[in-house]
Motif scaffolding. Sequence first.
Motif, mmCIF file in Angstrom:
data_model
loop_
_atom_site.group_PDB
_atom_site.id
_atom_site.type_symbol
_atom_site.label_atom_id
_atom_site.label_comp_id
_atom_site.label_asym_id
_atom_site.label_seq_id
_atom_site.Cartn_x
_atom_site.Cartn_y
_atom_site.Cartn_z
ATOM 1 N N GLY A 1 0.800 -1.217 0.000
ATOM 2 C CA GLY A 1 0.000 0.000 0.000
ATOM 3 C C GLY A 1 0.838 1.275 0.000
ATOM 4 O O GLY A 1 0.312 2.350 -0.275
ATOM 5 N N ASP A 2 2.122 1.158 0.311
ATOM 6 C CA ASP A 2 2.981 2.350 0.279
ATOM 7 C C ASP A 2 3.108 2.885 -1.154
ATOM 8 O O ASP A 2 3.228 2.113 -2.103
ATOM 9 N N THR A 3 3.110 4.186 -1.270
ATOM 10 C CA THR A 3 3.356 4.842 -2.552
ATOM 11 C C THR A 3 4.651 5.642 -2.463
ATOM 12 O O THR A 3 4.825 6.427 -1.534
ATOM 13 N N VAL A 4 5.535 5.393 -3.414
ATOM 14 C CA VAL A 4 6.788 6.151 -3.471
ATOM 15 C C VAL A 4 6.791 7.003 -4.736
ATOM 16 O O VAL A 4 6.517 6.506 -5.834
ATOM 17 N N THR A 5 7.086 8.264 -4.571
ATOM 18 C CA THR A 5 7.193 9.195 -5.696
ATOM 19 C C THR A 5 8.562 9.849 -5.652
ATOM 20 O O THR A 5 8.985 10.326 -4.590
ATOM 21 N N ILE A 6 9.241 9.820 -6.783
ATOM 22 C CA ILE A 6 10.514 10.536 -6.896
ATOM 23 C C ILE A 6 10.287 11.718 -7.817
ATOM 24 O O ILE A 6 9.785 11.556 -8.934
ATOM 25 N N ARG A 7 10.619 12.927 -7.303
ATOM 26 C CA ARG A 7 10.475 14.150 -8.095
ATOM 27 C C ARG A 7 11.851 14.749 -8.293
ATOM 28 O O ARG A 7 12.782 14.444 -7.539
ATOM 29 N N ALA A 8 11.981 15.610 -9.274
ATOM 30 C CA ALA A 8 13.274 16.261 -9.458
ATOM 31 C C ALA A 8 13.109 17.611 -10.134
ATOM 32 O O ALA A 8 12.179 17.825 -10.921
#
Lengths: 367, 367
Positions: free
Chosen positions: B345-352
Amino acid sequence: MTWGVDNLPYGVFSCPGERPRVGVRYGDKVLDLAPALHDEVFAAPSLNPFMARGRMAWHDTRTLIQNKLTGDLPVTEAHLIPLEQVRLHMPFEVADYVDFYCSIDHASNLGRILRPGSEPLLPNWRHLPVGYHGRSGTVVVSGTPVRRPHGQLSAGVFGPCAKLDIEAELGFVVGVPTALGSPAGAFEDHVFGVTLVNDWSARDIQSWEYVPLGPFLAKSFATSISPWITPLEALPRIPGRVQDPEPAAYLRRQGDWGLDVQLEVVLNGEVVSRPPYSGMYWTPDQMLAHLTVNGAALRTGDLFASGTVSGPERAERGSLIELTWNGTDPIKLPSGETRSFLQDGDTVTIRATAGALTLGEVSGTIV
Amino acid sequence: MTWGVDNLPYGVFSCPGERPRVGVRYGDKVLDLAPALHDEVFAAPSLNPFMARGRMAWHDTRTLIQNKLTGDLPVTEAHLIPLEQVRLHMPFEVADYVDFYCSIDHASNLGRILRPGSEPLLPNWRHLPVGYHGRSGTVVVSGTPVRRPHGQLSAGVFGPCAKLDIEAELGFVVGVPTALGSPAGAFEDHVFGVTLVNDWSARDIQSWEYVPLGPFLAKSFATSISPWITPLEALPRIPGRVQDPEPAAYLRRQGDWGLDVQLEVVLNGEVVSRPPYSGMYWTPDQMLAHLTVNGAALRTGDLFASGTVSGPERAERGSLIELTWNGTDPIKLPSGETRSFLQDGDTVTIRATAGALTLGEVSGTIV
């Protein structure tokens, strides 16, 4: 006859001035399948569209071709093209290329050579078929010249590879894909056929680069495959080798996927080794189960290879690093020459048979 | 504005009931390039045909789009489609996928965690950008759910991965191929643009399987990329980090290919790390030179990624194994929760971002 109706491997060929298309080898001829079977899938320049059709189509097509060639159905003579008039191409588009490490004799030899004094097999080896991804863009068809790679050989040392080697392997070609997240089903539902593989290896580049992420430039410069893909259906099967400990449930064998294939390594025309595939520890059904147990998707055109085939005897080793014990014990060729590793101009050909069936050959010359 | 004319990343989109095609992001809209530029190359469902055209075409196209959007040339309003009406797809077909290991802080942290008491960096690390091939068939676009992989965790133990991790990376997308045997030319002649990469990693599967051939099933279940490919031309560049020892001649830098990109790792909406790309040891031009120095051919669609981006500070580490020191020191989220590794259920988002430029984000939820 050799290349008879029990064999019928598929390849991609072209005649001068014409586009590459799919054919089947029969004797010294190529059956031009698109016109012979009235099926445009064979007009493609690769086997991929046909391989994607699946097991029933593969079987029906094979039966149809056999009927054509044995006279129950007519075959137009113009559709049987003499081999010497055609050029052979890469038989399929490689999607992902995985190389395994399935020979216990090969893995043990490399352990003894590279880590003398310690246990030859690493702790994981008997529990899973160790493998890694190779470069699919540099898989080339037999006959393609192989350029000796340059690279880093140790700290501060750059130059041409001095330990250029071969690896005699069998490769398995995937026809039917899987969805992301779903392990593969039965082996014969996915795998279309087999090819011979020479996984050229730069041993000096490899020993410097490979920790901790594995072989990279030592392998990625070229991997050669044979032009004729033998259908799985044509291959005689035998029981796999006994395994100890018993593998995890997902790796347990559901059928006999040992293969009684006899390989032959030929260096400049002289046989230097006869590796037996029958002694391989991990069978190809186990490779496929392992490859997909984490949910990794298969695509049409995926190629996975066995790793070097070596038997227990010296004359059964499938790589020069084993045959010459990392160059310390050069092999003497019948001609009187010796070799530790490959020299420029050397030609290596790997041939194979399975009983009366030939799997053809894969060949390459170092330039 | 964000996503202005200085940015203009390319992607593949579709409207309901229509076929995927190439567009450029501008503000909160997508410019439908095939009709807007009267060029059928953008009607393809991937960027590959356009990327194959090469550097001059990339530059001319970008200039033309900028002229359209800033009013020198007219743009038909119907060709600017609101983002909320489109679905985003994989922006290109991945040929080969290579992952490097270019952060000295990341490699040092992993050395300290996995080989405590010995020198953190292996002997080859400062001499070459260590890399390996990953599975190109399981590179997926941002938003694709990530299924927790099953696998062997140790001898006789099979089950769901208990140490599911992320790796925040930058990826480089190749447009212009090379011939087999010829090392690549100038970086900007081959590389079309950059994408954000999350190289999902099963640490327990990896630690059991990875000797001696490197990571395999620990990585091959999924690798997520961002949907918008930022053109190389749009990226501000800075000098690369000083290197000691001086690299081999083929790895010497010919220009400034350091990138002042600031990444951000977001777990369930909360920022857990801000890895700085500017501190990377090996620059992308060096990755490309290394990848091809052995004569390995490039293809349009090749993707090579930097490896985890980590800075020297704890809050700059780009993976959970580093942030939680292999689970021994869980991170506390601002919400009060703790994490060692990812939970279902964890959501990981990588932004840059790179200065005023946004590189968008790559996101995935564990199922």
